[in-house]
Scaffold this active site. Structure first.
Site, PDB file in Angstrom:
ATOM      1  N   ILE A  62      21.916   1.856  -4.312  1.00 45.14           N
ATOM      2  CA  ILE A  62      21.476   2.494  -5.556  1.00 45.14           C
ATOM      3  C   ILE A  62      21.799   1.462  -6.627  1.00 45.14           C
ATOM      4  O   ILE A  62      22.883   0.876  -6.636  1.00 45.14           O
ATOM      5  CB  ILE A  62      22.185   3.850  -5.804  1.00 45.14           C
ATOM      6  CG1 ILE A  62      21.748   4.468  -7.137  1.00 45.14           C
ATOM      7  CG2 ILE A  62      23.695   3.743  -5.744  1.00 45.14           C
ATOM      8  CD1 ILE A  62      22.247   5.918  -7.331  1.00 45.14           C
ATOM      9  N   SER A  63      20.851   1.212  -7.532  1.00 37.39           N
ATOM     10  CA  SER A  63      21.036   0.145  -8.517  1.00 37.39           C
ATOM     11  C   SER A  63      22.200   0.446  -9.459  1.00 37.39           C
ATOM     12  O   SER A  63      22.570   1.603  -9.658  1.00 37.39           O
ATOM     13  CB  SER A  63      19.765  -0.030  -9.351  1.00 37.39           C
ATOM     14  OG  SER A  63      18.679  -0.376  -8.534  1.00 37.39           O
ATOM     15  N   GLN A  64      22.714  -0.626 -10.065  1.00 38.07           N
ATOM     16  CA  GLN A  64      23.726  -0.496 -11.113  1.00 38.07           C
ATOM     17  C   GLN A  64      23.158   0.407 -12.225  1.00 38.07           C
ATOM     18  O   GLN A  64      21.993   0.245 -12.606  1.00 38.07           O
ATOM     19  CB  GLN A  64      23.987  -1.905 -11.657  1.00 38.07           C
ATOM     20  CG  GLN A  64      24.979  -1.986 -12.769  1.00 38.07           C
ATOM     21  CD  GLN A  64      24.957  -3.367 -13.419  1.00 38.07           C
ATOM     22  OE1 GLN A  64      23.932  -4.043 -13.439  1.00 38.07           O
ATOM     23  NE2 GLN A  64      26.094  -3.782 -13.931  1.00 38.07           N
TER      24      GLN A  64
END
Ligand code: SAH
Length: 214
Positions: A62-64
């Site tokens: 999951i992206s930053q």
């Protein structure tokens, strides 16, 4: 100790987003409302509000939070748009985009992740205007085109031509472009048949798979 998610979330908004220059109040409130921890597998949940990407299984992340906010901001959504997200993962960014636009189609190539994204969106009540499709998003989603905005959450050497073709005029696209390990976040604006592109940030995304990917 059980984390107080709402407190963690508020801290994330303040320290990771506002202080780094995310200004769009719609994005800040969308991310303050969405329970990010519910989009993360139980074993990684304690990292839900960390300032970096978090593993979600299948070698994916999951992206930053900052990257999700930045990409949404660069799309300049005003509420009425139809949006394509390529690389849904567990559906968090799709949920954020769903709060900022009229409709979102999120494509995910790993079937189990597509299923998880669907479940997460449904459980959190954020699903009604977000459809999750399992397939190769490097080819876009012709059935739903054109899209006013396209967000690609995986990197490739170039922007797949199918995505540019499915972008509305006027329309905006954000995507990491570069090599396998490092990319630059490109913002593309289509207007009057012309394409303009600029680099908004340096970034590190998982590789885009499929026909238009690595
Ligand atoms: N949007 C997510 C980030 C997911 S990481 C978030 O909310 O943070 C990127 C995702 O892109 C991975 O789940 C990966 O499986 C997926 N992906 C890679 N290539 C793809 C392709 N060609 N089509 C659709 N999804 C793809």
């Amino acid at each position: 100790m059980i984390p107080h998610w709402a407190v963690e979330r508020r801290k994330m908004i303040e320290m990771q987003l506002r202080r780094r220059g995310i200004r769009d109040e719609r994005i800040l409130s969308a991310m303050e409302e969405i329970p990010r921890e519910q989009f993360i597998p139980p074993e990684a949940r304690l990292s839900a509000y960390e300032d970096g990407p978090v593993p979600i299984g299948f070698g994916q992340t999951i992206s930053q939070p900052y990257m999700t906010a930045l990409m949404a901001e660069l799309l300049e959504l005003t509420g009425g748009e139809s949006v394509l997200e390529v690389g849904a993962g567990c559906g968090y960014a799709a949920a954020v985009l769903g709060k900022l636009a009229a409709r979102v189609v999120a494509i995910e190539i790993v079937p189990a992740l597509a299923e998880t994204a669907r479940e997460n969106l449904e459980r959190t009540g954020l699903g009604p205007n977000v459809s999750v499709i399992c397939g190769d998003g490097s080819l876009g989603y012709p059935e739903g085109a054109p899209f006013d905005a396209i967000s690609v959450a995986a990197g490739a050497r170039d922007i797949p031509p199918a995505l540019l073709a499915q972008l509305q005029d006027p329309g905006r696209l954000v995507m990491p472009v570069g090599d396998y390990a490092d990319q630059e976040l490109r913002v593309v604006a289509k207007r009057d048949g012309q394409i303009q592109s600029r680099v908004a940030a340096l970034c590190r995304f998982v590789p885009l798979r499929g026909e238009g990917g690595f």
